[in-house]
Design a protein around this motif. Structure first.
Motif, PDB file in Angstrom:
ATOM      1  N   PRO A 350       0.819  -1.222   0.000  1.00 11.64           N
ATOM      2  CA  PRO A 350       0.000   0.000   0.000  1.00 11.64           C
ATOM      3  C   PRO A 350       0.853   1.274   0.000  1.00 11.64           C
ATOM      4  O   PRO A 350       0.817   2.074   0.929  1.00 11.64           O
ATOM      5  CB  PRO A 350      -0.800  -0.138   1.296  1.00 11.64           C
ATOM      6  CG  PRO A 350       0.088  -0.906   2.210  1.00 11.64           C
ATOM      7  CD  PRO A 350       0.826  -1.884   1.330  1.00 11.64           C
ATOM      8  N   VAL A 351       1.604   1.463  -1.077  1.00 10.43           N
ATOM      9  CA  VAL A 351       2.538   2.592  -1.155  1.00 10.43           C
ATOM     10  C   VAL A 351       2.258   3.473  -2.369  1.00 10.43           C
ATOM     11  O   VAL A 351       3.146   4.172  -2.855  1.00 10.43           O
ATOM     12  CB  VAL A 351       3.997   2.078  -1.192  1.00 10.43           C
ATOM     13  CG1 VAL A 351       4.378   1.431   0.125  1.00 10.43           C
ATOM     14  CG2 VAL A 351       4.206   1.103  -2.363  1.00 10.43           C
ATOM     15  N   ALA A 352       1.014   3.486  -2.832  1.00 12.52           N
ATOM     16  CA  ALA A 352       0.693   4.262  -4.029  1.00 12.52           C
ATOM     17  C   ALA A 352       0.981   5.744  -3.835  1.00 12.52           C
ATOM     18  O   ALA A 352       1.441   6.421  -4.755  1.00 12.52           O
ATOM     19  CB  ALA A 352      -0.772   4.052  -4.410  1.00 12.52           C
ATOM     20  N   VAL A 366       0.823  11.268 -11.739  1.00 12.22           N
ATOM     21  CA  VAL A 366      -0.017  10.079 -11.686  1.00 12.22           C
ATOM     22  C   VAL A 366      -0.904  10.227 -10.449  1.00 12.22           C
ATOM     23  O   VAL A 366      -0.793  11.190  -9.697  1.00 12.22           O
ATOM     24  CB  VAL A 366       0.816   8.790 -11.624  1.00 12.22           C
ATOM     25  CG1 VAL A 366       1.705   8.660 -12.861  1.00 12.22           C
ATOM     26  CG2 VAL A 366       1.664   8.742 -10.345  1.00 12.22           C
ATOM     27  N   ASN A 367      -1.794   9.271 -10.231  1.00 12.05           N
ATOM     28  CA  ASN A 367      -2.763   9.407  -9.142  1.00 12.05           C
ATOM     29  C   ASN A 367      -2.839   8.143  -8.305  1.00 12.05           C
ATOM     30  O   ASN A 367      -3.110   7.059  -8.831  1.00 12.05           O
ATOM     31  CB  ASN A 367      -4.144   9.724  -9.727  1.00 12.05           C
ATOM     32  CG  ASN A 367      -5.241   9.731  -8.684  1.00 12.05           C
ATOM     33  OD1 ASN A 367      -6.222   9.015  -8.823  1.00 12.05           O
ATOM     34  ND2 ASN A 367      -5.110  10.527  -7.639  1.00 12.05           N
ATOM     35  N   ALA A 368      -2.601   8.304  -7.002  1.00 14.11           N
ATOM     36  CA  ALA A 368      -2.741   7.184  -6.060  1.00 14.11           C
ATOM     37  C   ALA A 368      -4.215   7.008  -5.742  1.00 14.11           C
ATOM     38  O   ALA A 368      -4.720   7.465  -4.718  1.00 14.11           O
ATOM     39  CB  ALA A 368      -1.947   7.468  -4.787  1.00 14.11           C
ATOM     40  N   ASP A 372      -3.027   0.663  -2.988  1.00 13.81           N
ATOM     41  CA  ASP A 372      -2.201  -0.267  -3.760  1.00 13.81           C
ATOM     42  C   ASP A 372      -2.417  -0.133  -5.262  1.00 13.81           C
ATOM     43  O   ASP A 372      -2.140  -1.073  -6.020  1.00 13.81           O
ATOM     44  CB  ASP A 372      -2.476  -1.710  -3.322  1.00 13.81           C
ATOM     45  CG  ASP A 372      -3.906  -2.148  -3.609  1.00 13.81           C
ATOM     46  OD1 ASP A 372      -4.757  -1.280  -3.939  1.00 13.81           O
ATOM     47  OD2 ASP A 372      -4.191  -3.356  -3.500  1.00 13.81           O
ATOM     48  N   ALA A 373      -2.917   1.018  -5.709  1.00 15.76           N
ATOM     49  CA  ALA A 373      -3.187   1.189  -7.146  1.00 15.76           C
ATOM     50  C   ALA A 373      -2.888   2.618  -7.568  1.00 15.76           C
ATOM     51  O   ALA A 373      -3.348   3.579  -6.939  1.00 15.76           O
ATOM     52  CB  ALA A 373      -4.630   0.842  -7.465  1.00 15.76           C
ATOM     53  N   VAL A 374      -2.135   2.757  -8.647  1.00 19.11           N
ATOM     54  CA  VAL A 374      -1.791   4.064  -9.214  1.00 19.11           C
ATOM     55  C   VAL A 374      -2.528   4.217 -10.537  1.00 19.11           C
ATOM     56  O   VAL A 374      -2.324   3.441 -11.472  1.00 19.11           O
ATOM     57  CB  VAL A 374      -0.272   4.186  -9.441  1.00 19.11           C
ATOM     58  CG1 VAL A 374       0.055   5.505 -10.132  1.00 19.11           C
ATOM     59  CG2 VAL A 374       0.476   4.074  -8.116  1.00 19.11           C
TER      60      VAL A 374
END
Length: 403
Positions: A350-352, A366-368, A372-374
């Motif tokens: 969980p480092v987005a 980019v977008n967190a 856990d998803a970018v």
């Protein structure tokens, strides 16, 4: 003080003024953007970024596109507002164009945002339910349909929903993509099913193959309306004009916004067949809906996507971006979800947010979207070389992140 130091100080000052002037619901955004060109934007310090989020899938044509600038400038110098008391040509042309692209008989309501489009859809559903003796609505867990109270009642995210309840609408949530759960939930007493063809804010989560067609069949069998929220997924984002066209179905109600205006505020609710004539005069309205400037912008977006072959570009560049990210050999990369230029790099930790920050330092926005998803949703005009520059930089970006 150097020019760069001065620019950074100006940027910090603007962010401080933002914090002092605005409600704290957004926090303070990390970058102050001042201009854009194509797929690039610049901040007040003069730093250039490749924009891989496009204003949350809004800036379909990127930034400063001449077709959009010309259409808006021409229209605002002609007539900028009419209200719904009068007809203006751009709104009529836009409604006709949308129905032509959809290829099915229907009626259009123009609004100013995705939330407002979903509010319109909800009112259609409520009127249908009362006319047919139906009560509840079915929606998906982790779905997102907006933050006004009506749209929020359809949104299956407890973290943003619970503190504003209870809601006046009876909405029952089922796991997204679970066809059996959907079938059990939808009975002859259900007025409608609200779904996203792919869940956007949940992390660009596509359904299993055949799920959307099954949802159509369930609604046909029970008489419930099928409402598809394509606020993020439409207007070429997935390589088709509308994401539901991948599945060969037609909803009863469709909602649109974001990429339709290319940066100008606009939303649309389309009712197909009988759903398009549920409203009587006075049932719904919008002072700014059908605004001629936003309608002209939307027409320029649609014309440019068609003229410049941007549907095919979204498919080709989407494959390039997805394949490039998936091929990165790094323990943080689990895979890629999505279709076209609407993707999520899925992480193993969980480092987005850390990835988003590291990408920003490297010159990429980019977008967190989830821990856990970018999310990656660049303008449809993004080039292969620009995608290649991000893929080449991604290993170093990930190397900065500590799981």
């Amino acid at each position: 003080m150097t020019t760069n130091s001065l620019n950074q100080a100006v940027s910090a000052d603007l962010r401080e003024r933002h914090a002092a002037a605005f409600m704290p619901n957004y926090g303070v955004p990390p970058v102050a953007l001042v201009r854009g060109e194509g797929a690039y934007v610049w901040d007040q310090a003069g730093t250039r970024y490749l924009d891989l989020i496009a204003g949350i899938a809004v800036s379909s044509l990127g930034h400063g596109h001449p077709a959009l600038a010309e259409a808006v400038s021409r229209q605002v110098s002609t007539i900028a507002h009419t209200s719904n008391l009068f007809v203006n040509e751009p709104e009529v042309l836009l409604a006709e164009r949308l129905l032509g692209l959809l290829g099915a008989p229907g009626k259009v309501f123009l609004a100013n945002s995705g939330t407002e489009a979903n509010e319109c859809a909800l009112k259609l559903v409520l009127k249908y339910g009362r006319a047919t003796g139906r009560g509840y609505i079915v929606a998906a867990e982790n779905g997102f349909h907006g933050r006004t109270l009506g749209a929020l009642s359809l949104t299956g995210k407890a973290s943003i929903r619970d503190q504003f309840g209870p809601f006046p609408v009876d909405v029952r949530f089922v796991p997204y993509g679970d066809a059996d759960a959907l079938k059990q939930a939808v009975t002859g007493e259900c007025s409608a099913v609200f779904l996203e063809p792919t869940q956007g804010e949940a992390g660009v989560v596509p359904p299993p193959a055949g799920y959307m067609r099954t949802a159509r069949e369930i609604c046909d069998a029970t008489g419930a309306l099928l409402v598809l929220d394509e606020i993020q997924s439409a207007i070429g984002r997935t390589g088709h004009w509308f994401a539901h066209q991948h599945d060969g179905i037609v909803p009863d109600v469709l909602t649109l916004a974001k990429g339709l205006g290319g940066g100008m505020p606009i939303g649309a609710c389309v009712g197909f067949g009988d759903a398009g004539t549920l409203f009587a005069k006075g049932d719904h309205g919008s002072t700014f809906g059908g605004n001629p400037v936003s309608s002209a912008a939307a027409l320029a977006v649609l014309d440019t996507i068609d003229r410049d072959g941007l549907l095919a570009r979204a498919r080709a560049c989407g494959e390039l971006l997805a394949g490039g990210v998936a091929a990165v050999d790094h323990p943080l990369i689990s895979g890629v979800r999505g279709r076209g230029l609407w993707l999520a790099a899925v992480l193993t930790a969980p480092v987005a947010a850390q990835v988003q920050d590291a990408a920003q330092r490297a010159g990429f926005l980019v977008n967190a979207v989830q821990p856990d998803a970018v999310r990656l949703a660049p303008p449809l005009i993004v080039t292969e070389d620009q995608i290649g520059s991000f893929v080449a930089a991604l290993p170093a970006i990930l190397a900065e992140v500590t799981p």
